[in-house]
Write a protein that holds these residues in place. Structure first.
Motif, mmCIF file in Angstrom:
data_model
loop_
_atom_site.group_PDB
_atom_site.id
_atom_site.type_symbol
_atom_site.label_atom_id
_atom_site.label_comp_id
_atom_site.label_asym_id
_atom_site.label_seq_id
_atom_site.Cartn_x
_atom_site.Cartn_y
_atom_site.Cartn_z
ATOM 1 N N GLY A 104 0.775 -1.229 0.000
ATOM 2 C CA GLY A 104 0.000 0.000 0.000
ATOM 3 C C GLY A 104 0.808 1.282 0.000
ATOM 4 N N LYS A 105 2.078 1.239 -0.387
ATOM 5 C CA LYS A 105 2.893 2.451 -0.327
ATOM 6 C C LYS A 105 3.379 2.892 -1.703
ATOM 7 C CE LYS A 105 7.153 -0.052 0.495
ATOM 8 N NZ LYS A 105 8.418 -0.117 1.150
ATOM 9 N N GLY A 106 3.489 4.193 -1.853
ATOM 10 C CA GLY A 106 4.206 4.802 -2.965
ATOM 11 C C GLY A 106 3.636 4.670 -4.351
ATOM 12 N N HIS A 107 4.534 4.485 -5.275
ATOM 13 C CA HIS A 107 4.252 4.494 -6.694
ATOM 14 C C HIS A 107 5.337 3.677 -7.393
ATOM 15 C CE1 HIS A 107 6.797 7.946 -5.593
ATOM 16 N NE2 HIS A 107 7.511 7.507 -6.616
ATOM 17 N N ALA A 108 5.242 3.552 -8.684
ATOM 18 C CA ALA A 108 6.285 2.893 -9.466
ATOM 19 C C ALA A 108 6.912 3.933 -10.386
ATOM 20 C CB ALA A 108 5.704 1.746 -10.275
ATOM 21 N N VAL A 109 8.234 3.836 -10.551
ATOM 22 C CA VAL A 109 8.964 4.713 -11.463
ATOM 23 C C VAL A 109 9.781 3.824 -12.387
ATOM 24 C CG1 VAL A 109 10.693 6.544 -11.690
ATOM 25 C CG2 VAL A 109 9.096 6.568 -9.760
ATOM 26 N N MET A 110 9.625 4.056 -13.689
ATOM 27 C CA MET A 110 10.320 3.270 -14.689
ATOM 28 C C MET A 110 10.977 4.189 -15.714
ATOM 29 S SD MET A 110 7.290 1.792 -13.632
ATOM 30 C CE MET A 110 6.117 2.254 -14.832
ATOM 31 N N LEU A 111 12.163 3.808 -16.174
ATOM 32 C CA LEU A 111 12.815 4.466 -17.296
ATOM 33 C C LEU A 111 12.461 3.661 -18.533
ATOM 34 C CD1 LEU A 111 14.767 6.599 -18.459
ATOM 35 C CD2 LEU A 111 16.606 4.936 -18.080
ATOM 36 N N VAL A 112 11.841 4.343 -19.512
ATOM 37 C CA VAL A 112 11.342 3.652 -20.708
ATOM 38 C C VAL A 112 12.042 4.203 -21.937
ATOM 39 C CG1 VAL A 112 9.290 3.137 -22.096
ATOM 40 C CG2 VAL A 112 9.082 3.396 -19.607
ATOM 41 N N GLN A 113 12.539 3.283 -22.769
ATOM 42 C CA GLN A 113 13.083 3.658 -24.071
ATOM 43 C C GLN A 113 12.258 2.906 -25.106
ATOM 44 O OE1 GLN A 113 15.924 1.551 -25.858
ATOM 45 N NE2 GLN A 113 16.315 3.049 -27.431
ATOM 46 N N MET A 114 11.563 3.662 -25.960
ATOM 47 C CA MET A 114 10.615 3.078 -26.911
ATOM 48 C C MET A 114 10.911 3.592 -28.312
ATOM 49 S SD MET A 114 6.487 3.719 -26.984
ATOM 50 C CE MET A 114 6.417 5.159 -28.030
ATOM 51 N N THR A 115 10.817 2.723 -29.292
ATOM 52 C CA THR A 115 10.867 3.147 -30.682
ATOM 53 C C THR A 115 9.533 2.791 -31.341
ATOM 54 O OG1 THR A 115 11.888 1.068 -31.378
ATOM 55 C CG2 THR A 115 13.366 2.896 -30.922
ATOM 56 N N GLY A 116 9.146 3.601 -32.306
ATOM 57 C CA GLY A 116 7.909 3.329 -33.034
ATOM 58 C C GLY A 116 6.681 3.864 -32.333
#
Length: 158
Positions: A104-116
């Motif tokens: 029940g805590k916080g959030h998620a943080v992601m580094l995303v590299q996307m093509t297209g």
């Protein structure tokens, strides 16, 4: 060739705003680092609250996601991505991302590299929206204008 003019560059993340992922999810925030019109590439930090599910979508290019904080998964898979993990998505993959509750805590943080392109789908697999470097740039510029922020040129990594 003028490759001598190409140099290593740095973008200070503190100087970039968190931009809501409207119209899909105002509580999902994006920090755009690179929006490349040549390669069709997007490099972005994504911050999402717990128990959030993004719409089902299809990728026309590859995606790499590095998890920094929190936990997330695809509804269609039984694994959970945790801090330090890397998820590699092949072109033509379709899935529904969801943030996994972690006590029940916080959030998620992601580094995303996307093509297209990222194609949002309805329940019948019809394309209902499209996201790519251009829509990201439009969202970033509109946010900067609305908040009186001088935008950086995210189409050039310098």
């Amino acid at each position: 060739m003028l490759h001598e003019q190409v140099d290593t560059s740095l973008i200070d993340g503190e100087s970039l705003p968190w931009v809501p992922f409207t119209p899909y999810a105002d509580n999902v925030l994006l920090k755009y680092f690179k929006l490349d019109p040549i390669r069709g590439e997007v490099i972005v930090l994504m911050k999402a609250p717990l128990d959030m599910q993004l719409p089902r979508h299809h990728h026309t290019g590859t995606v790499m996601v590095y998890t920094i904080e929190g936990q997330w998964k695809y509804k269609e898979h039984d694994w959970i991505a945790r801090p330090g993990s890397v998820v590699y998505e092949t072109a033509a993959s379709t899935h529904t991302p969801e943030i996994v509750t972690e006590g029940g805590k916080g959030h998620a943080v992601m580094l995303v590299q996307m093509t297209g392109d990222l194609l949002f789908l309805d329940g019948n697999d019809n394309i209902v929206a499209l996201e790519n470097w251009k829509s990201g740039l439009q969202r970033y510029l509109a946010y900067c204008e609305q908040h009186g922020i001088k935008p950086k040129d995210l189409t050039a990594f310098n």
